[in-house]
Write a protein that holds these residues in place. Structure first.
Motif, PDB file in Angstrom:
ATOM      1  N   GLU A   7       1.485   9.667  -1.205  1.00 29.59           N
ATOM      2  CA  GLU A   7       2.773   9.695  -0.497  1.00 29.59           C
ATOM      3  C   GLU A   7       3.767   8.725  -1.133  1.00 29.59           C
ATOM      4  O   GLU A   7       4.956   9.050  -1.276  1.00 29.59           O
ATOM      5  N   GLN A   8       3.297   7.547  -1.520  1.00 34.81           N
ATOM      6  CA  GLN A   8       4.180   6.562  -2.143  1.00 34.81           C
ATOM      7  C   GLN A   8       4.751   7.089  -3.461  1.00 34.81           C
ATOM      8  O   GLN A   8       5.933   6.894  -3.756  1.00 34.81           O
ATOM      9  N   LYS A  10     -10.995   5.977   0.290  1.00 35.67           N
ATOM     10  CA  LYS A  10     -11.042   6.740   1.528  1.00 35.67           C
ATOM     11  C   LYS A  10      -9.838   7.674   1.537  1.00 35.67           C
ATOM     12  O   LYS A  10      -8.827   7.414   0.885  1.00 35.67           O
ATOM     13  N   LYS A  11      -9.965   8.765   2.292  1.00 35.94           N
ATOM     14  CA  LYS A  11      -8.911   9.778   2.296  1.00 35.94           C
ATOM     15  C   LYS A  11      -7.560   9.189   2.682  1.00 35.94           C
ATOM     16  O   LYS A  11      -6.552   9.462   2.031  1.00 35.94           O
ATOM     17  N   HIS A  12      -7.513   8.346   3.719  1.00 37.44           N
ATOM     18  CA  HIS A  12      -6.219   7.804   4.148  1.00 37.44           C
ATOM     19  C   HIS A  12      -5.610   6.899   3.080  1.00 37.44           C
ATOM     20  O   HIS A  12      -4.395   6.821   2.947  1.00 37.44           O
ATOM     21  N   GLN A  13      -6.445   6.251   2.282  1.00 34.79           N
ATOM     22  CA  GLN A  13      -5.928   5.413   1.197  1.00 34.79           C
ATOM     23  C   GLN A  13      -5.342   6.283   0.083  1.00 34.79           C
ATOM     24  O   GLN A  13      -4.241   6.018  -0.407  1.00 34.79           O
ATOM     25  N   ALA A  14      -6.085   7.302  -0.301  1.00 33.42           N
ATOM     26  CA  ALA A  14      -5.592   8.209  -1.343  1.00 33.42           C
ATOM     27  C   ALA A  14      -4.326   8.925  -0.887  1.00 33.42           C
ATOM     28  O   ALA A  14      -3.381   9.100  -1.670  1.00 33.42           O
ATOM     29  N   ASP A  15      -4.294   9.306   0.384  1.00 30.88           N
ATOM     30  CA  ASP A  15      -3.098   9.962   0.930  1.00 30.88           C
ATOM     31  C   ASP A  15      -1.899   9.012   0.891  1.00 30.88           C
ATOM     32  O   ASP A  15      -0.787   9.419   0.561  1.00 30.88           O
ATOM     33  N   ILE A  53      -1.361   4.584 -10.351  1.00 30.58           N
ATOM     34  CA  ILE A  53      -1.836   3.280 -10.818  1.00 30.58           C
ATOM     35  C   ILE A  53      -0.826   2.186 -10.498  1.00 30.58           C
ATOM     36  O   ILE A  53      -1.193   1.063 -10.139  1.00 30.58           O
ATOM     37  N   GLU A  54       0.467   2.497 -10.581  1.00 26.73           N
ATOM     38  CA  GLU A  54       1.493   1.510 -10.246  1.00 26.73           C
ATOM     39  C   GLU A  54       1.392   1.126  -8.759  1.00 26.73           C
ATOM     40  O   GLU A  54       1.492  -0.056  -8.413  1.00 26.73           O
ATOM     41  N   ALA A  55       1.158   2.095  -7.903  1.00 29.02           N
ATOM     42  CA  ALA A  55       1.001   1.811  -6.471  1.00 29.02           C
ATOM     43  C   ALA A  55      -0.232   0.948  -6.221  1.00 29.02           C
ATOM     44  O   ALA A  55      -0.192  -0.009  -5.443  1.00 29.02           O
ATOM     45  N   ILE A  56      -1.323   1.269  -6.884  1.00 32.98           N
ATOM     46  CA  ILE A  56      -2.561   0.497  -6.718  1.00 32.98           C
ATOM     47  C   ILE A  56      -2.384  -0.918  -7.255  1.00 32.98           C
ATOM     48  O   ILE A  56      -2.800  -1.891  -6.612  1.00 32.98           O
TER      49      ILE A  56
END
Length: 90
Positions: free
Chosen positions: A15-16, A6-11, A26-29
């Motif tokens: 941002e991170q 979803k857009k807010h997840q990708a955003d 990928i590190e954030a995920i």
């Protein structure tokens, strides 16, 4: 594996990485997924502890004779009680 976000997840991920919390998307995920797995495992273990405690309490009640068999007579007494309450006779 390709996973649509979803857009807010990708955003959030972007941002991170932008602020330097993570070196890559990928590190954030991976970090978010590891956190979710750890929380789920802790919740599963806590649920198991709750279940074991409830079983311990129940076994004690059985051993002390604090239970009643749910036979036909038991349910008939319940139905009679419901009829009494419904008719206003308590």
């Amino acid at each position: 594996m390709t996973i649509p976000l979803k857009k807010h997840q990708a955003d959030w991920i972007a941002e991170q990485v932008r602020v330097g919390r993570y070196a890559s998307e990928i590190e954030a995920i991976e970090d978010a997924l590891a956190d979710k797995i750890a929380k789920d495992k802790a919740a599963w273990e806590a649920d198991g502890e709750v279940l074991r405690e409830r079983m311990r309490v129940s076994m004690g009640q059985i051993e002390r004779g604090e239970v009643e068999e749910a036979d036909d007579a038991f349910f008939e007494r319940l139905r009679e009680r419901v009829r009494m309450v419904a008719s206003g006779n308590r």
